[in-house]
Design a protein around this motif. Structure first.
Motif, PDB file in Angstrom:
ATOM      1  N   PRO A  15      51.345  51.963  39.075  1.00  9.18           N
ATOM      2  CA  PRO A  15      52.496  51.987  39.978  1.00  9.18           C
ATOM      3  C   PRO A  15      52.189  51.365  41.337  1.00  9.18           C
ATOM      4  O   PRO A  15      53.105  50.995  42.075  1.00  9.18           O
ATOM      5  N   ASN A  16      50.905  51.224  41.667  1.00  4.65           N
ATOM      6  CA  ASN A  16      50.521  50.643  42.951  1.00  4.65           C
ATOM      7  C   ASN A  16      50.147  49.172  42.854  1.00  4.65           C
ATOM      8  O   ASN A  16      49.724  48.569  43.846  1.00  4.65           O
ATOM      9  N   ALA A  17      50.271  48.600  41.669  1.00  4.60           N
ATOM     10  CA  ALA A  17      49.923  47.190  41.479  1.00  4.60           C
ATOM     11  C   ALA A  17      50.847  46.302  42.313  1.00  4.60           C
ATOM     12  O   ALA A  17      52.032  46.608  42.471  1.00  4.60           O
ATOM     13  N   PHE A  51      51.472  46.058  58.578  1.00  3.93           N
ATOM     14  CA  PHE A  51      50.849  45.025  57.745  1.00  3.93           C
ATOM     15  C   PHE A  51      50.872  45.473  56.291  1.00  3.93           C
ATOM     16  O   PHE A  51      51.118  46.640  55.985  1.00  3.93           O
ATOM     17  N   VAL A  52      50.621  44.509  55.398  1.00  2.00           N
ATOM     18  CA  VAL A  52      50.618  44.795  53.969  1.00  2.00           C
ATOM     19  C   VAL A  52      49.591  43.879  53.307  1.00  2.00           C
ATOM     20  O   VAL A  52      49.196  42.856  53.884  1.00  2.00           O
ATOM     21  N   MET A  53      49.164  44.223  52.113  1.00  2.00           N
ATOM     22  CA  MET A  53      48.230  43.373  51.380  1.00  2.00           C
ATOM     23  C   MET A  53      49.004  42.271  50.651  1.00  2.00           C
ATOM     24  O   MET A  53      49.981  42.554  49.955  1.00  2.00           O
ATOM     25  N   ILE A  54      48.575  41.041  50.847  1.00  2.00           N
ATOM     26  CA  ILE A  54      49.157  39.929  50.089  1.00  2.00           C
ATOM     27  C   ILE A  54      48.015  39.067  49.551  1.00  2.00           C
ATOM     28  O   ILE A  54      46.888  39.148  50.032  1.00  2.00           O
ATOM     29  N   GLY A  55      48.322  38.254  48.532  1.00  2.00           N
ATOM     30  CA  GLY A  55      47.263  37.432  47.983  1.00  2.00           C
ATOM     31  C   GLY A  55      47.668  36.604  46.782  1.00  2.00           C
ATOM     32  O   GLY A  55      48.855  36.373  46.522  1.00  2.00           O
ATOM     33  N   LEU A  56      46.648  36.202  46.045  1.00  2.00           N
ATOM     34  CA  LEU A  56      46.825  35.351  44.866  1.00  2.00           C
ATOM     35  C   LEU A  56      45.892  35.844  43.757  1.00  2.00           C
ATOM     36  O   LEU A  56      44.878  36.499  44.047  1.00  2.00           O
ATOM     37  N   ASP A  60      39.836  35.005  37.186  1.00  2.00           N
ATOM     38  CA  ASP A  60      39.747  36.001  36.120  1.00  2.00           C
ATOM     39  C   ASP A  60      41.032  36.815  35.987  1.00  2.00           C
ATOM     40  O   ASP A  60      41.115  37.751  35.186  1.00  2.00           O
ATOM     41  N   GLY A  61      42.035  36.460  36.797  1.00  2.00           N
ATOM     42  CA  GLY A  61      43.322  37.139  36.706  1.00  2.00           C
ATOM     43  C   GLY A  61      43.474  38.334  37.629  1.00  2.00           C
ATOM     44  O   GLY A  61      44.583  38.830  37.858  1.00  2.00           O
ATOM     45  N   LYS A  62      42.344  38.804  38.176  1.00  2.00           N
ATOM     46  CA  LYS A  62      42.407  39.947  39.089  1.00  2.00           C
ATOM     47  C   LYS A  62      42.935  39.497  40.461  1.00  2.00           C
ATOM     48  O   LYS A  62      42.700  38.362  40.871  1.00  2.00           O
ATOM     49  N   PRO A  63      43.642  40.377  41.161  1.00  2.00           N
ATOM     50  CA  PRO A  63      44.226  39.975  42.445  1.00  2.00           C
ATOM     51  C   PRO A  63      43.196  39.870  43.566  1.00  2.00           C
ATOM     52  O   PRO A  63      42.283  40.693  43.664  1.00  2.00           O
ATOM     53  N   LEU A  64      43.325  38.832  44.399  1.00  2.00           N
ATOM     54  CA  LEU A  64      42.530  38.679  45.610  1.00  2.00           C
ATOM     55  C   LEU A  64      43.486  38.935  46.774  1.00  2.00           C
ATOM     56  O   LEU A  64      44.401  38.140  47.023  1.00  2.00           O
ATOM     57  N   ASP A 102      56.283  28.689  44.329  1.00  2.00           N
ATOM     58  CA  ASP A 102      55.028  29.300  43.890  1.00  2.00           C
ATOM     59  C   ASP A 102      55.125  30.829  43.984  1.00  2.00           C
ATOM     60  O   ASP A 102      56.043  31.364  44.612  1.00  2.00           O
ATOM     61  N   LYS A 103      54.166  31.501  43.374  1.00  2.00           N
ATOM     62  CA  LYS A 103      54.146  32.957  43.380  1.00  2.00           C
ATOM     63  C   LYS A 103      53.025  33.482  44.289  1.00  2.00           C
ATOM     64  O   LYS A 103      51.937  32.911  44.343  1.00  2.00           O
ATOM     65  N   VAL A 104      53.326  34.568  44.985  1.00  2.00           N
ATOM     66  CA  VAL A 104      52.356  35.251  45.850  1.00  2.00           C
ATOM     67  C   VAL A 104      52.389  36.736  45.515  1.00  2.00           C
ATOM     68  O   VAL A 104      53.457  37.291  45.225  1.00  2.00           O
ATOM     69  N   LEU A 105      51.237  37.383  45.541  1.00  2.00           N
ATOM     70  CA  LEU A 105      51.167  38.817  45.266  1.00  2.00           C
ATOM     71  C   LEU A 105      51.454  39.617  46.534  1.00  2.00           C
ATOM     72  O   LEU A 105      50.942  39.297  47.606  1.00  2.00           O
ATOM     73  N   LEU A 106      52.259  40.660  46.409  1.00  2.00           N
ATOM     74  CA  LEU A 106      52.645  41.503  47.538  1.00  2.00           C
ATOM     75  C   LEU A 106      52.320  42.961  47.236  1.00  2.00           C
ATOM     76  O   LEU A 106      52.775  43.508  46.233  1.00  2.00           O
ATOM     77  N   GLY A 107      51.534  43.598  48.103  1.00  2.00           N
ATOM     78  CA  GLY A 107      51.208  45.005  47.941  1.00  2.00           C
ATOM     79  C   GLY A 107      52.434  45.883  48.145  1.00  2.00           C
ATOM     80  O   GLY A 107      53.466  45.443  48.649  1.00  2.00           O
TER      81      GLY A 107
END
Length: 270
Positions: A15-17, A51-56, A60-64, A102-107
């Motif tokens: 749920p926190n992904a 602030f929040v965690m963001i990344g790509l 290996d598919g794991k989030p940075l 493009d896609k970006v990961l958002l915490g």
């Protein structure tokens, strides 16, 4: 399904992904600085200045992920970020190449101390920033609550070169046309300085505070715990030096749990 058929394994969902958001726009200001805007999930809530965690994803598919201040105000339907480009930075060296679509990961868990709740009421709010440390203040300067709590809002932005001041100047120029803050624009003042080029105002913000030039230029008294509140965001050294000047002036550090006279940012992007 018959009893002889094996049940399909249930995939666990974290749920926190982080969620996967779409890049809406990208603007490069210099070879070191850029801003980008991404989609905002309907369930995403934050306070201006957090602030929040963001990344790509990594290979290996794991989030940075890294902590980034949200530069857009809490009412904005999109999320804005202002970033430095670090050539050998694990994240920023790739993030600087993103394009719309493009896609970006958002915490999912925004947090932070540069929020209204961490300060007690006063007359004047100073937001001391260097470089990309202006990002949380880009959020707060576009939030009506900031002007409802303070009679005067002063943003200082110190960079190495004149071209790096563009983002703050752009925000300031747009404030009178802001749909929610236009009526408060007269309360806001921007004070720029640079350290490596000729400019009307030169020097580190700590030097400008210590010498009194900042207050002389603005036509206001020196820092005073009775009238002034302070937020600080920049490099680790800048934060510690400016914090020391606030304490020397009698201001007390606050937090979400114990609001007081000044607060510092405790997360950094890299």
């Amino acid at each position: 399904m018959s009893e002889t058929q094996a049940a399909s394994p249930v995939k666990k969902v974290n749920p926190n992904a982080p969620t996967e958001e779409t890049v809406l726009s990208v603007q490069h200001y210099t070879d070191r600085l850029f801003k980008f805007r991404i989609t905002r999930p309907g369930s995403f809530r934050f306070r201006s200045g957090e602030f929040v965690m963001i990344g790509l994803p990594k290979e290996d598919g794991k989030p940075l992920l890294r902590a980034y201040s949200i530069a857009s105000p809490s009412w904005d339907e999109e999320l804005e970020f202002f970033s430095i480009k670090v050539p050998d930075g694990p994240l920023t060296s790739r993030l600087c190449d993103i394009k719309p679509g493009d896609k970006v990961l958002l915490g999912k868990k925004p947090t932070g101390t540069l929020v209204h709740d961490a300060l007690t009421p006063a007359k004047r709010l100073y937001m001391f920033s260097t470089g990309t440390g202006i990002a949380p203040f880009a959020s707060l300067m576009r939030d009506p609550e900031t002007y409802q709590k303070f009679d005067e809002v002063i943003l200082t932005h110190t960079c190495r070169e004149i071209s790096e001041l563009a983002y703050g100047e752009e925000l300031t120029a747009a404030l009178p046309e802001d749909p929610l803050c236009d009526e408060y624009a007269h309360k806001f003042r921007l004070y720029n300085s640079v350290t490596r080029e000729d400019f009307p105002r030169m020097g580190r913000i700590t030097d400008l505070i210590e010498s009194g030039k900042l207050f002389e230029d603005l036509g206001v008294p020196p820092l005073n715990a009775e009238t002034d509140r302070v937020m600080i965001c920049g490099s680790m050294q800048m934060i510690q030096d400016t914090k020391a000047l606030c304490e020397k002036a009698g201001l007390v550090e606050g937090s979400n749990a114990a609001p007081a006279d000044f607060v510092i940012e405790k997360a950094f992007a890299g």
